[in-house]
Design a protein around this motif. Structure first.
Motif, mmCIF file in Angstrom:
data_model
loop_
_atom_site.group_PDB
_atom_site.id
_atom_site.type_symbol
_atom_site.label_atom_id
_atom_site.label_comp_id
_atom_site.label_asym_id
_atom_site.label_seq_id
_atom_site.Cartn_x
_atom_site.Cartn_y
_atom_site.Cartn_z
ATOM 1 N N SER A 98 8.922 -8.064 -4.238
ATOM 2 C CA SER A 98 9.003 -6.669 -3.986
ATOM 3 C C SER A 98 8.607 -5.784 -3.254
ATOM 4 O O SER A 98 7.811 -5.954 -2.049
ATOM 5 C CB SER A 98 7.720 -6.463 -5.209
ATOM 6 N N SER A 99 9.477 -4.627 -3.305
ATOM 7 C CA SER A 99 9.513 -3.444 -2.418
ATOM 8 C C SER A 99 8.526 -2.860 -2.728
ATOM 9 O O SER A 99 8.026 -2.211 -2.047
ATOM 10 C CB SER A 99 11.155 -3.260 -2.289
ATOM 11 N N ASP A 100 7.323 -2.826 -3.600
ATOM 12 C CA ASP A 100 5.867 -1.998 -3.520
ATOM 13 C C ASP A 100 5.491 -2.809 -3.386
ATOM 14 O O ASP A 100 4.255 -2.105 -3.052
ATOM 15 C CB ASP A 100 5.927 -2.245 -5.083
ATOM 16 N N GLN B 299 10.214 7.279 -4.513
ATOM 17 C CA GLN B 299 10.133 5.637 -4.397
ATOM 18 C C GLN B 299 8.900 4.877 -5.373
ATOM 19 O O GLN B 299 8.861 3.840 -5.481
ATOM 20 C CB GLN B 299 9.289 5.653 -2.601
ATOM 21 N N GLU C 27 12.149 -0.055 -7.476
ATOM 22 C CA GLU C 27 11.539 -1.397 -6.875
ATOM 23 C C GLU C 27 12.595 -2.310 -7.192
ATOM 24 O O GLU C 27 13.546 -2.389 -8.429
ATOM 25 C CB GLU C 27 10.512 -1.685 -8.285
ATOM 26 N N THR D 105 4.690 3.342 -2.889
ATOM 27 C CA THR D 105 5.120 3.670 -3.805
ATOM 28 C C THR D 105 4.639 5.376 -4.188
ATOM 29 O O THR D 105 4.221 5.338 -6.139
ATOM 30 C CB THR D 105 4.398 2.402 -4.960
#
Length: 221
Positions: A152-154, A136, A140, A159
């Protein structure tokens, strides 16, 4: 002369003829005996056996010399130990040029409020195996509209964490996340605003390698 051809006597003529024939036979046998004793051919004796030649005949079997059969090999072949097979070298880390990253969606368009599924794929495009962090922290997925990042996936996801895998040539690793259709920022949510209808694009990143943008659309409900 007539007495010879026509014998005269007290006996029948046949008797005299038989006596004369017997006398002639006896005389012939005597002549043959005398001829054989004094005039027999010299070739009757058996041919003398020739003395054996001093040299052996061409077909005689010659005994092999001891040096050609009994002599051991001057240099016997030594058994060369086979070294144990070495284990293949440990794959190194994948260089950025060895990695291809792509971003895909599960549909070309969605209604506002839908939850698109976004996939990040990491592929080893080199000719040798290599290691790559696909955790992870390294990955991203970003959604943008008009060049502006809207999600954003972050922003709302973890993270941290690493996951180093060995990718063979042509092998891929993929991960899929679900976008809830809402806008995000550095603090995750921006008052829960829902993304509006329009054109969007998704980009995936693994480490320092970024994919090309893949477009999709949100349509009015």
């Amino acid at each position: 002369m007539s007495s010879v051809l026509n014998p005269v006597g007290p006996e029948p003529p046949g008797v005299y003829w038989r006596r004369r024939a017997l006398l002639v036979i006896v005389l012939l046998l005597l002549v043959l005996l005398i001829w054989w004793l004094f005039f027999k051919p010299a070739g009757g004796s058996p041919a003398a056996t020739p003395a054996p030649s001093g040299s052996p005949s061409a077909s005689a079997v010659t005994s092999p010399s001891p040096s050609s059969t009994a002599k051991p090999s001057a240099s016997p072949s030594a058994s060369v130990p086979t070294s144990p097979s070495q284990s293949p070298a440990e794959p190194g880390n994948c260089a950025p040029a060895d990695i291809a990253v792509t971003a895909t969606t599960d549909a070309a368009s969605y209604k506002v409020g839908s939850t698109p599924k976004l996939t990040l794929r990491v592929t080893n495009s080199s000719a040798t195996a290599c290691k790559r962090d696909v955790g992870q922290k390294a990955n991203e997925i970003v959604v943008s509209s008009g060049g502006v990042k809207v999600w954003s996936s972050d922003d709302c996801g973890s993270t941290s964490g690493t996951d180093v895998v060995t990718l063979q040539p042509g092998q891929s690793y993929s991960t899929t996340v679900t976008w809830d259709g809402r806008l995000t920022g550095p603090t995750c949510s921006t008052a829960g605003k829902v993304a509006q209808a329009g054109s969007y694009a998704v980009v995936a990143r693994n480490g320092d390698v970024t994919s090309k943008a893949t477009p999709f659309a949100l349509t009015a409900a």
